[in-house]
Design an enzyme around this catalytic site. Structure first.
Site, PDB file in Angstrom:
ATOM      1  N   ASP A  84       6.132   0.743   7.297  1.00  0.00           N
ATOM      2  CA  ASP A  84       7.574   0.979   7.258  1.00  0.00           C
ATOM      3  C   ASP A  84       8.177   0.961   8.666  1.00  0.00           C
ATOM      4  OD1 ASP A  84      10.096   1.816   6.663  1.00  0.00           O
ATOM      5  OD2 ASP A  84       9.517   3.735   5.788  1.00  0.00           O
ATOM      6  N   ASP A 144      16.639   1.642   0.613  1.00  0.00           N
ATOM      7  CA  ASP A 144      15.994   2.477  -0.413  1.00  0.00           C
ATOM      8  C   ASP A 144      16.801   2.538  -1.706  1.00  0.00           C
ATOM      9  OD1 ASP A 144      14.382   2.941   1.710  1.00  0.00           O
ATOM     10  OD2 ASP A 144      14.365   5.117   1.513  1.00  0.00           O
TER      11      ASP A 144
HETATM   12  C1  GLA Z   1      11.765   4.779   4.132  1.00  0.00           C
HETATM   13  C2  GLA Z   1      11.226   3.895   3.021  1.00  0.00           C
HETATM   14  C3  GLA Z   1      10.981   4.755   1.794  1.00  0.00           C
HETATM   15  C4  GLA Z   1       9.983   5.847   2.128  1.00  0.00           C
HETATM   16  C5  GLA Z   1      10.492   6.670   3.300  1.00  0.00           C
HETATM   17  C6  GLA Z   1       9.450   7.651   3.802  1.00  0.00           C
HETATM   18  O1  GLA Z   1      13.013   5.295   3.825  1.00  0.00           O
HETATM   19  O2  GLA Z   1      12.112   2.850   2.737  1.00  0.00           O
HETATM   20  O3  GLA Z   1      10.495   3.953   0.724  1.00  0.00           O
HETATM   21  O4  GLA Z   1       8.743   5.269   2.418  1.00  0.00           O
HETATM   22  O5  GLA Z   1      10.866   5.841   4.396  1.00  0.00           O
HETATM   23  O6  GLA Z   1       9.884   8.422   4.884  1.00  0.00           O
END
Ligand code: GLA
Length: 756
Positions: free
Chosen positions: A490, A557
């Site tokens: 990520d 997200d």
């Molecule tokens: C980002 C990702 C999420 C999750 C969070 C964890 O927002 O897009 O899917 O993994 O980080 O902190």
């Protein structure tokens, strides 16, 4: 009877819909930056841009992180708004959520603040999901009745996305009935039949009387299936409930109305109970997983044959390739194959009721993930409060509730497992919530399941835990020693480093951290599914395959609302179908069905049942990763039925690996189709509009290229349909999901839009 306010309750949650008397504001003038004078009534807005409050500023091309932006609205408030209220106490400004904190001014005067700015005494605090309702007493003279009022909203955003996002703003002078609400629960009656319990609640001390009526309606025909009504009196200490029976295998609406005697005003709430379409699996064994699996030469195999049917089911094979073995009790296939090539054998599943055979091929070569990954990820349920016990509890439930019988196999820990500091030798450690990664991995593998983990190429993850920067190889080696099969990588903290890089405008600068980790993963003697998470930056779908990623997130997200599902699923995916193929998939983010919450506080998904059918149908059409995002231990029968429909899942897992294309966009009707390996097509007819629709599928045959229809099957109900009668009732935000055979190829034409 006057219907003043409509309250719409969906799948257990209540949401407001517009009423004629509310004044709505959706469009504002916007300026990035901060200036105290922008709160005032007279501001020169000639250089300000237009913006909507229905979606974040990020989605409208504004980029402001760790900074401010101002929205200004000019609105005429008719005096009739005040006059029509039987209470005449306050004027309410209902703003919805704002990412992250705001101050709101009416005609130059502060009327409300939610969240905290970095300069505030106690420091920054986000309240992005809090719904704002700022109340001004009607006696304050601040409101200019029959005149133009200026509402100015000062918004601070920490990290993307940012801004107002749940518009329109509503202005209302509440009535008595606005202090009443209708709630709904589903329960089993003593005789085992399902019933809906509708309750009228009051926030007022004074007792109010009226008629409370509840009816069960078939939305397709409008027919009332049953109804009950009674005279009731309610106050803050006394509510009243009415129970109505309903059939949870049928689409119905439960409509409850309370009409207050004195004012004659009503509130109405509509509830859509969860309804199950997936037929029960036969008692005899049935294979539900695809007949093809990819592995690299010499890599350990962890695979579980997904077989439904009465337990116990024994799974065996008489012609297993050398080097492999099957645990007959749970169908876990293990071992490894050193040489590239295709290995085909027959697997037998047998129980007391019968047996089934499946020809199965392992393709040993350079490509893994020949079909999209299915499994679970901790983020949408537990957020940063994930623990080893919670992972084990969901894994056990995955097996006990039968989801493992349908191919769900990855158990992925998201953010929140990392130790606060690295070990003295630089290796990454776990925090106290994860006593032993190795033991967890071994246990999962023994069940034929797979083990996933999360990190970031930056110094910190999104949750503020340690990332992998400067330790990529060490981390890949740790993952190997724990038995990791999936890495979600990520971007997050890497953004800070990226900002300082001189070539940060180039695609190469986005590729760099992902290529680095890919090289470290590929040095490990096991297959690790490589999942890129960087929200679609630099058109990741164009280069994801080149860094040997197995999937890449295409957007920010997801959350459990229709708006989020619509934006991600319908707005952002149509152009991406050419990039998906076996081994390399677009990832529109994890599933939002079941109990979610991103924390220890879980709630039922806020999606209606029809939105949930749309979600699963679209994600299977999109050949998306199917990662469950809820607590499986608390999963109800409806959610299991959504996730365990073998014919629906077979679309997602189809070995041709072609992602659906949107062939028709006609107002609120969209048709997406994807070719399948048996020559047929999966076709989703979606109604993304606000009202139910009867859709004549035939009308779209010219656009789809269909001249002669050979067969049509309803995938959710698993029933063949009449090819001569193809008009379907599709509820608001719902879907008709079909498997279609025609003499001609369907869709795949250049035109994306309706030709009308
Ligand atoms: C980002 C990702 C999420 C999750 C969070 C964890 O927002 O897009 O899917 O993994 O980080 O902190």
């Amino acid at each position: 009877m006057k219907h003043f306010l409509i309250l719409l309750a969906v799948a257990g949650t209540m949401s407001l819909t517009s009423s004629a008397q509310d004044v709505l504001m959706e469009n504002a003038k916007f300026h990035a930056g901060d200036n105290a004078s922008w709160a005032g009534e007279n501001v020169d807005e000639s250089s300000w841009r237009d913006i909507k409050n229905s979606a974040t500023w990020t989605s409208q091309g504004v980029k402001v992180e760790n900074g401010f932006g101002w929205y200004r609205y000019h609105v005429r408030l008719p005096k009739s708004l005040l006059e029509k209220s039987d209470l005449k106490e306050t004027v309410d400004f209902i703003l919805g959520g704002i990412d992250d904190a705001d101050e709101t001014y009416l005609n130059g005067k502060l009327i409300g603040k939610t969240g905290r700015f970095p300069s505030d005494e106690k420091g920054y605090a986000s309240q992005w999901s809090t719904k704002r309702c700022y109340r001004v007493p009607v006696t304050s003279n601040l409101v200019k009745w029959d005149g133009v009022n200026v509402l100015a909203v000062r918004v601070y955003n920490a990290s993307d996305p940012g801004g107002m996002f749940e518009g329109p703003i509503r202005v209302r002078v509440p009535n008595t009935v606005d202090n009443l609400s209708i709630s709904f629960t589903e329960a089993k009656a003593a005789n085992g039949t399902l019933q809906g319990i509708s309750t009228i609640n009051s926030k007022m001390k004074a007792t109010k009387s009226g008629v409370f009526a509840v009816k069960v309606v078939d939305p397709e025909t409008g027919e009332t299936l049953s109804e009950k009504s009674m005279k009731v009196s309610v106050n803050e200490k006394k509510n009243k409930a009415i129970a109505v029976p309903y059939d949870n295998h049928r689409m119905v609406r439960i409509i409850s109305t309370f009409t207050e005697s004195k004012s004659g005003l009503s509130i109405t709430s509509q509830y859509i109970p969860k309804y199950i379409l997936t037929p029960a699996a036969p008692a005899t064994p049935r294979f539900n997983t695809p007949s093809l699996y990819g592995v690299r030469p010499g890599s350990p195999i962890h695979f579980r044959f997904g077989v439904s049917g009465d337990k116990p089911v024994k799974i065996t094979s008489d012609d297993l390739p050398q080097g492999l073995s099957i645990n007959p009790d749970n169908g876990a296939l293990s071992g490894s194959l050193a040489k590239a090539g295709s290995y085909t054998f027959t697997v037998k599943a047998k129980n007391a009721k019968g047996e089934q055979l499946q020809r199965f091929t392992i393709r040993v070569g350079s490509t893994i993930a020949l079909t999209p990954p299915m499994g679970w990820n901790s983020w949408n349920c537990w957020g940063l409060s994930v623990t080893q016990d919670k992972v084990i509890s969901s894994a056990k439930a995955l097996i006990e509730k039968g989801l493992a019988d349908y191919g769900y196999s990855y158990m992925n820990i998201d953010d929140g497992w990392e130790a606060p500091e690295r070990n003295p030798d630089g290796t990454i450690g776990v925090n106290e919530k994860f006593p032993s990664m190795k033991a967890l991995g071994d246990w999962l593998h023994g069940e034929g399941l797979k083990f996933g983990i999360y990190s970031s190429p930056g110094d910190l993850t999104c949750g503020g835990y340690l990332g992998s920067i400067d330790h990529e190889l060490q981390d890949a080696e740790s993952y190997n020693s724990w038995g990791i099969d999936y890495l979600k990588y990520d971007w997050c903290g890497y953004g800070r480093k990226h900002q300082t890089e001189p070539d940060n405008h180039t695609v190469a600068s986005y590729v760099r951290p992902y290529l680095l980790m890919e090289r470290c993963l590929r040095q490990q003697p096991r297959d690790i599914f490589y999942s890129l998470c960087q929200y679609g930056m630099a058109d990741v779908w164009k280069w994801g395959e080149a860094v040997d990623a197995n999937s890449w997130r295409t957007t920010g997200d997801i959350t459990d609302t229709w708006q989020s599902l619509y934006n991600i699923g319908f707005e952002r995916q149509p152009e991406l179908y050419p990039y998906a193929k076996p081994g390399h998939w677009n990832d529109p983010d994890m599933l939002i069905v079941g109990k979610v919450g991103w924390s220890d506080n879980l709630r039922d998904s806020r999606l209606t049942p029809d939105e949930q059918y749309t979600h699963i149908s679209l994600w299977t059409l999109l050949a998306s990763n199917m990662l469950i995002g809820c607590d499986i231990a608390q999963m109800d029968e409806f959610t299991v039925s959504l996730l365990c429909n073998n014919e629906v899942n077979a679309v997602n897992q189809d070995i041709l690996g072609k992602q659906a294309k949107r062939d028709v966009e006609d107002g609120s009707i969209q048709i997406w189709s994807r070719p399948l390996s048996d020559g047929s097509y999966a076709v989703g007819i979606f109604n993304v509009g606000k009202t139910d629709a009867h859709v004549d599928f035939k009308k779209y045959f010219p656009q789809l290229g269909i001249k002669s229809l050979k067969s049509v099957r309803d995938l959710w109900r698993q029933q063949d349909l009449d090819t001569s009668d193809v008009t379907y009732f599709i509820p608001t935000h719902g879907v008709k999901y079909l498997k279609v055979k025609s003499e001609e190829p369907i869709g795949r034409r250049q035109s994306m839009k309706s030709e009308e």
